[in-house]
Design a protein around this motif. Sequence first.
Motif, PDB file in Angstrom:
ATOM      1  N   UNK A 134      20.916  -6.633  19.930  1.00 25.68           N
ATOM      2  CA  UNK A 134      22.303  -6.852  20.395  1.00 25.68           C
ATOM      3  C   UNK A 134      22.550  -8.388  20.125  1.00 25.68           C
ATOM      4  N   UNK A 135      21.481  -8.939  19.310  1.00 25.95           N
ATOM      5  CA  UNK A 135      21.729 -10.545  18.871  1.00 25.95           C
ATOM      6  C   UNK A 135      22.248 -10.763  17.872  1.00 25.95           C
ATOM      7  N   UNK A 136      23.460 -11.177  17.775  1.00 26.07           N
ATOM      8  CA  UNK A 136      24.404 -11.258  16.469  1.00 26.07           C
ATOM      9  C   UNK A 136      25.265 -12.618  16.517  1.00 26.07           C
ATOM     10  N   UNK A 137      25.456 -13.206  15.391  1.00 22.81           N
ATOM     11  CA  UNK A 137      26.072 -14.364  15.482  1.00 22.81           C
ATOM     12  C   UNK A 137      27.567 -14.548  16.493  1.00 22.81           C
ATOM     13  N   UNK A 138      27.863 -13.241  16.751  1.00 22.59           N
ATOM     14  CA  UNK A 138      29.333 -13.147  17.500  1.00 22.59           C
ATOM     15  C   UNK A 138      29.029 -13.085  18.825  1.00 22.59           C
ATOM     16  N   UNK A 139      27.626 -12.748  19.174  1.00 22.20           N
ATOM     17  CA  UNK A 139      27.125 -12.363  20.591  1.00 22.20           C
ATOM     18  C   UNK A 139      26.289 -13.748  21.216  1.00 22.20           C
ATOM     19  N   UNK A 140      26.400 -14.929  20.218  1.00 18.85           N
ATOM     20  CA  UNK A 140      25.384 -15.998  20.419  1.00 18.85           C
ATOM     21  C   UNK A 140      25.941 -17.155  20.573  1.00 18.85           C
ATOM     22  N   UNK A 141      25.993 -18.046  21.586  1.00 14.08           N
ATOM     23  CA  UNK A 141      26.559 -19.555  21.526  1.00 14.08           C
ATOM     24  C   UNK A 141      26.343 -20.295  22.773  1.00 14.08           C
ATOM     25  N   UNK A 142      26.265 -21.545  22.854  1.00 14.67           N
ATOM     26  CA  UNK A 142      25.826 -22.341  23.834  1.00 14.67           C
ATOM     27  C   UNK A 142      27.388 -23.212  24.364  1.00 14.67           C
ATOM     28  N   UNK A 143      27.511 -23.101  25.226  1.00 15.13           N
ATOM     29  CA  UNK A 143      28.992 -23.832  25.875  1.00 15.13           C
ATOM     30  C   UNK A 143      28.648 -24.908  26.872  1.00 15.13           C
ATOM     31  N   UNK A 144      29.161 -25.901  26.575  1.00 16.51           N
ATOM     32  CA  UNK A 144      29.227 -27.002  27.539  1.00 16.51           C
ATOM     33  C   UNK A 144      30.281 -27.650  27.872  1.00 16.51           C
ATOM     34  N   UNK A 145      30.856 -27.759  29.190  1.00 12.08           N
ATOM     35  CA  UNK A 145      31.933 -28.368  29.597  1.00 12.08           C
ATOM     36  C   UNK A 145      31.702 -29.468  30.719  1.00 12.08           C
ATOM     37  N   UNK A 146      32.640 -30.006  31.330  1.00  6.61           N
ATOM     38  CA  UNK A 146      32.302 -31.043  32.484  1.00  6.61           C
ATOM     39  C   UNK A 146      31.797 -30.432  33.542  1.00  6.61           C
ATOM     40  N   UNK A 147      31.551 -28.933  33.806  1.00  2.78           N
ATOM     41  CA  UNK A 147      31.223 -28.425  35.056  1.00  2.78           C
ATOM     42  C   UNK A 147      29.811 -27.535  34.664  1.00  2.78           C
ATOM     43  N   UNK A 148      29.826 -27.097  33.577  1.00  2.91           N
ATOM     44  CA  UNK A 148      28.854 -26.065  33.314  1.00  2.91           C
ATOM     45  C   UNK A 148      28.090 -25.944  31.836  1.00  2.91           C
ATOM     46  N   UNK A 149      27.009 -25.567  31.971  1.00  2.00           N
ATOM     47  CA  UNK A 149      26.247 -25.184  30.689  1.00  2.00           C
ATOM     48  C   UNK A 149      26.083 -23.605  30.694  1.00  2.00           C
ATOM     49  N   UNK A 150      26.514 -23.140  29.529  1.00  3.57           N
ATOM     50  CA  UNK A 150      26.241 -21.680  29.531  1.00  3.57           C
ATOM     51  C   UNK A 150      25.794 -21.193  28.178  1.00  3.57           C
ATOM     52  N   UNK A 151      24.470 -20.411  28.318  1.00  4.31           N
ATOM     53  CA  UNK A 151      23.910 -19.793  26.858  1.00  4.31           C
ATOM     54  C   UNK A 151      24.061 -18.430  26.828  1.00  4.31           C
ATOM     55  N   UNK A 152      24.659 -17.876  25.753  1.00  2.54           N
ATOM     56  CA  UNK A 152      24.532 -16.375  25.704  1.00  2.54           C
ATOM     57  C   UNK A 152      23.832 -16.075  24.492  1.00  2.54           C
ATOM     58  N   UNK A 153      23.011 -15.128  24.532  1.00  2.00           N
ATOM     59  CA  UNK A 153      22.000 -14.694  23.535  1.00  2.00           C
ATOM     60  C   UNK A 153      22.166 -13.372  23.415  1.00  2.00           C
ATOM     61  N   UNK A 154      23.124 -12.583  22.820  1.00  6.00           N
ATOM     62  CA  UNK A 154      23.234 -11.111  22.937  1.00  6.00           C
ATOM     63  C   UNK A 154      23.446 -10.712  24.433  1.00  6.00           C
TER      64      UNK A 154
END
Length: 127
Positions: free
Chosen positions: A22-42
């Motif tokens: 379930x790990x594909x380019x469209x289901x994987x990213x790292x997001x950083x904003x002022x409040x949060x770090x979020x990693x999605x890997x499938x």
Amino acid sequence: MPVHRSAFRFDPPFRVPLALLGVRPETCWVMVDDDTLEIRFGPWRLRTPRGNVAGAEPTGPYRWWRAIGPHLSLADAGVTFGSSTGAGVCIRFVTPVPALAPGGRPRHPAATVTVADPDALCRALTG
């Protein structure tokens, strides 16, 4: 700070095996904003307050058997979300965070992600 979003780099030989998880380019990213770090890997996710990030450094290259897929490091209990052997970022946490298994255990003192632009992610996390 504006939202920073990093895509994962996918090495061609690993695309099909990772897609089976379930790990594909469209289901994987790292997001950083002022409040949060979020990693999605499938199906795997790691979310923590931005203030919990102690540091970030570019790392790599890696051996494929240690980097591809979701991994728990037996040396330091860190987590790796890997789709490339070329380069990535090691993100260290003030307080260890859950990521690999439901229920909040184990907790990881660091996460390595194989994003397409490691330097940009490091700047977003440390700037």
